[in-house]
Design a protein around this motif. Structure first.
Motif, PDB file in Angstrom:
ATOM      1  N   ARG A  27       5.089   6.974  27.974  1.00 20.38           N
ATOM      2  CA  ARG A  27       5.136   5.851  28.904  1.00 20.38           C
ATOM      3  C   ARG A  27       6.324   4.932  28.593  1.00 20.38           C
ATOM      4  O   ARG A  27       6.970   4.415  29.510  1.00 20.38           O
ATOM      5  CB  ARG A  27       3.819   5.070  28.843  1.00 20.38           C
ATOM      6  CG  ARG A  27       2.671   5.755  29.572  1.00 20.38           C
ATOM      7  CD  ARG A  27       1.320   5.127  29.213  1.00 20.38           C
ATOM      8  NE  ARG A  27       1.307   3.679  29.384  1.00 20.38           N
ATOM      9  CZ  ARG A  27       1.089   3.052  30.538  1.00 20.38           C
ATOM     10  NH1 ARG A  27       0.888   3.753  31.650  1.00 20.38           N
ATOM     11  NH2 ARG A  27       1.071   1.729  30.599  1.00 20.38           N
ATOM     12  N   SER A  28       6.614   4.747  27.316  1.00 15.11           N
ATOM     13  CA  SER A  28       7.752   3.908  26.935  1.00 15.11           C
ATOM     14  C   SER A  28       9.055   4.480  27.468  1.00 15.11           C
ATOM     15  O   SER A  28       9.882   3.765  28.054  1.00 15.11           O
ATOM     16  CB  SER A  28       7.835   3.777  25.415  1.00 15.11           C
ATOM     17  OG  SER A  28       6.782   3.001  24.902  1.00 15.11           O
ATOM     18  N   ARG A  29       9.251   5.768  27.272  1.00 11.75           N
ATOM     19  CA  ARG A  29      10.508   6.382  27.711  1.00 11.75           C
ATOM     20  C   ARG A  29      10.607   6.398  29.235  1.00 11.75           C
ATOM     21  O   ARG A  29      11.683   6.166  29.790  1.00 11.75           O
ATOM     22  CB  ARG A  29      10.632   7.796  27.144  1.00 11.75           C
ATOM     23  CG  ARG A  29      11.981   8.442  27.401  1.00 11.75           C
ATOM     24  CD  ARG A  29      12.154   9.689  26.561  1.00 11.75           C
ATOM     25  NE  ARG A  29      12.312   9.365  25.154  1.00 11.75           N
ATOM     26  CZ  ARG A  29      13.470   9.053  24.593  1.00 11.75           C
ATOM     27  NH1 ARG A  29      14.576   9.000  25.322  1.00 11.75           N
ATOM     28  NH2 ARG A  29      13.537   8.785  23.308  1.00 11.75           N
ATOM     29  N   THR A  30       9.495   6.653  29.913  1.00 12.67           N
ATOM     30  CA  THR A  30       9.518   6.635  31.377  1.00 12.67           C
ATOM     31  C   THR A  30       9.877   5.251  31.900  1.00 12.67           C
ATOM     32  O   THR A  30      10.702   5.101  32.811  1.00 12.67           O
ATOM     33  CB  THR A  30       8.151   7.067  31.938  1.00 12.67           C
ATOM     34  OG1 THR A  30       7.857   8.397  31.494  1.00 12.67           O
ATOM     35  CG2 THR A  30       8.154   7.041  33.463  1.00 12.67           C
ATOM     36  N   ALA A  31       9.272   4.219  31.311  1.00 14.78           N
ATOM     37  CA  ALA A  31       9.567   2.851  31.734  1.00 14.78           C
ATOM     38  C   ALA A  31      11.014   2.479  31.413  1.00 14.78           C
ATOM     39  O   ALA A  31      11.708   1.865  32.234  1.00 14.78           O
ATOM     40  CB  ALA A  31       8.610   1.874  31.059  1.00 14.78           C
ATOM     41  N   ALA A  32      11.475   2.852  30.221  1.00 12.60           N
ATOM     42  CA  ALA A  32      12.850   2.531  29.830  1.00 12.60           C
ATOM     43  C   ALA A  32      13.853   3.189  30.768  1.00 12.60           C
ATOM     44  O   ALA A  32      14.816   2.557  31.217  1.00 12.60           O
ATOM     45  CB  ALA A  32      13.097   2.966  28.392  1.00 12.60           C
ATOM     46  N   PRO A  94       1.868   2.224  35.414  1.00 18.13           N
ATOM     47  CA  PRO A  94       0.913   1.119  35.583  1.00 18.13           C
ATOM     48  C   PRO A  94       0.391   0.605  34.239  1.00 18.13           C
ATOM     49  O   PRO A  94       0.325   1.341  33.256  1.00 18.13           O
ATOM     50  CB  PRO A  94      -0.226   1.763  36.389  1.00 18.13           C
ATOM     51  CG  PRO A  94       0.325   3.042  36.936  1.00 18.13           C
ATOM     52  CD  PRO A  94       1.377   3.489  35.973  1.00 18.13           C
ATOM     53  N   GLY A  95       0.034  -0.669  34.230  1.00 19.60           N
ATOM     54  CA  GLY A  95      -0.665  -1.220  33.077  1.00 19.60           C
ATOM     55  C   GLY A  95       0.208  -1.695  31.935  1.00 19.60           C
ATOM     56  O   GLY A  95      -0.300  -1.938  30.833  1.00 19.60           O
ATOM     57  N   ILE A  96       1.505  -1.858  32.154  1.00 17.77           N
ATOM     58  CA  ILE A  96       2.368  -2.388  31.096  1.00 17.77           C
ATOM     59  C   ILE A  96       1.992  -3.844  30.821  1.00 17.77           C
ATOM     60  O   ILE A  96       1.828  -4.641  31.744  1.00 17.77           O
ATOM     61  CB  ILE A  96       3.850  -2.300  31.503  1.00 17.77           C
ATOM     62  CG1 ILE A  96       4.280  -0.845  31.668  1.00 17.77           C
ATOM     63  CG2 ILE A  96       4.737  -3.002  30.471  1.00 17.77           C
ATOM     64  CD1 ILE A  96       5.687  -0.689  32.228  1.00 17.77           C
ATOM     65  N   GLU A  97       1.849  -4.180  29.549  1.00 17.20           N
ATOM     66  CA  GLU A  97       1.595  -5.569  29.159  1.00 17.20           C
ATOM     67  C   GLU A  97       2.915  -6.227  28.770  1.00 17.20           C
ATOM     68  O   GLU A  97       3.724  -5.636  28.052  1.00 17.20           O
ATOM     69  CB  GLU A  97       0.623  -5.627  27.986  1.00 17.20           C
ATOM     70  CG  GLU A  97      -0.756  -5.077  28.293  1.00 17.20           C
ATOM     71  CD  GLU A  97      -1.662  -5.142  27.080  1.00 17.20           C
ATOM     72  OE1 GLU A  97      -1.586  -6.143  26.330  1.00 17.20           O
ATOM     73  OE2 GLU A  97      -2.428  -4.187  26.865  1.00 17.20           O
TER      74      GLU A  97
END
Length: 204
Positions: A27-32, A94-97
C-alpha cells in the motif's frame, strides 16, 4: 544513495513534513507511486521548490518532505488543489491515516562525514534543547539535519546513517524514531526547470 543536503533547495522559506500511515509495504508503494504520478502530470505550483517522498523501512508509512518559498504560497495551493489530489489517492489506496502536517524550517546541519553515501535516514522528534543528544557524533552517524517547528520549541531531526546496523548500535529503547529510504525526489531550479527528478538512488 542520495545525501540529505542534495534534497535541500537554497531558496526554501519553509519545510513541510508529513506522514501517511498505510499499513503495508504494498500500500505504501502504491500510494507513493500515485503521488509521484500526480506531481509529474500537474504543472509545478508557484512557490513549490522541492518535493520528496520516503518509504519507511518497516513498510507501514510514507514521509513527505516539501520545500516552498513560504507557508502562504503552500496554503494558496492547498486550498485550491489538495483535496482533489488526496481524493484520487484515496480512491486507489483507501484508509490512509494522515496524522498532520509540521511546518518547520531547517535550522542547521551537523556534518560528521560528507563523503560516504547514506544507508538510511532516521527521523525523530525532540525538544529543541535536547537536539545535541541526537545530533552526535556517533559511530556510523554521517549527519544530522535539525528542523525547528513554529515557536522553536520542538525539533524534527533527520539523521543520516551508514547503515541500519550502525543506527541500532547507538539507539536505545527510550528513543522514538522511524527509519526511511528515499523513494523519489523533485527539485526545481530558480527558473522553474527541474534540477532533480530521480528515484532514491539518484538515477534520472
Amino acid at each position: 544513495m542520495t545525501r540529505f543536503l542534495d534534497l535541500v533547495h537554497p531558496a526554501a522559506g519553509t519545510a513541510l513534513i508529513s506522514e501517511w500511515l498505510t499499513g503495508t509495504a504494498e500500500r505504501s508503494r502504491t500510494a507513493a507511486d500515485a503521488v509521484i504520478d500526480e506531481w509529474a502530470a500537474a504543472e509545478t505550483p508557484s512557490g513549490r521548490l522541492a518535493q520528496h517522498v520516503f518509504l519507511s523501512t518497516d513498510g507501514a508509512s510514507l514521509l513527505f518532505y516539501a520545500q516552498w518559498t513560504s507557508d502562504e504560497d503552500h496554503l494558496t495551493w492547498a486550498r485550491a488543489h489538495r483535496a482533489d489530489v488526496v481524493s484520487r489517492i484515496d480512491a486507489l489506496v483507501p484508509g490512509i491515516e494522515r496524522p498532520g502536517l509540521h511546518r518547520t524550517r531547517l535550522h542547521r546541519s551537523v556534518m560528521h562525514d560528507a563523503v560516504h553515501p547514506s544507508g538510511i535516514f532516521a527521523v525523530s522528534t525532540t525538544a529543541a534543547v535536547d537536539v545535541k543528544d541526537v545530533a552526535g557524533p556517533a559511530p556510523g552517524l554521517l549527519a544530522a539535519h535539525i528542523h525547528l517547528t513554529s515557536g522553536d520549541e520542538r525539533a524534527i531531526v533527520f539523521t543520516e546513517w551508514a547503515d541500519a546496523a550502525s543506527h541500532d548500535e547507538t539507539t536505545d529503547d527510550s528513543t522514538s524514531f522511524k527509519r526511511y529510504t528515499l523513494h523519489h525526489s523533485f527539485l526545481q531550479g530558480g527558473d522553474g526547470t527541474s534540477l532533480r527528478n530521480t528515484d532514491g538512488t539518484g538515477r534520472l
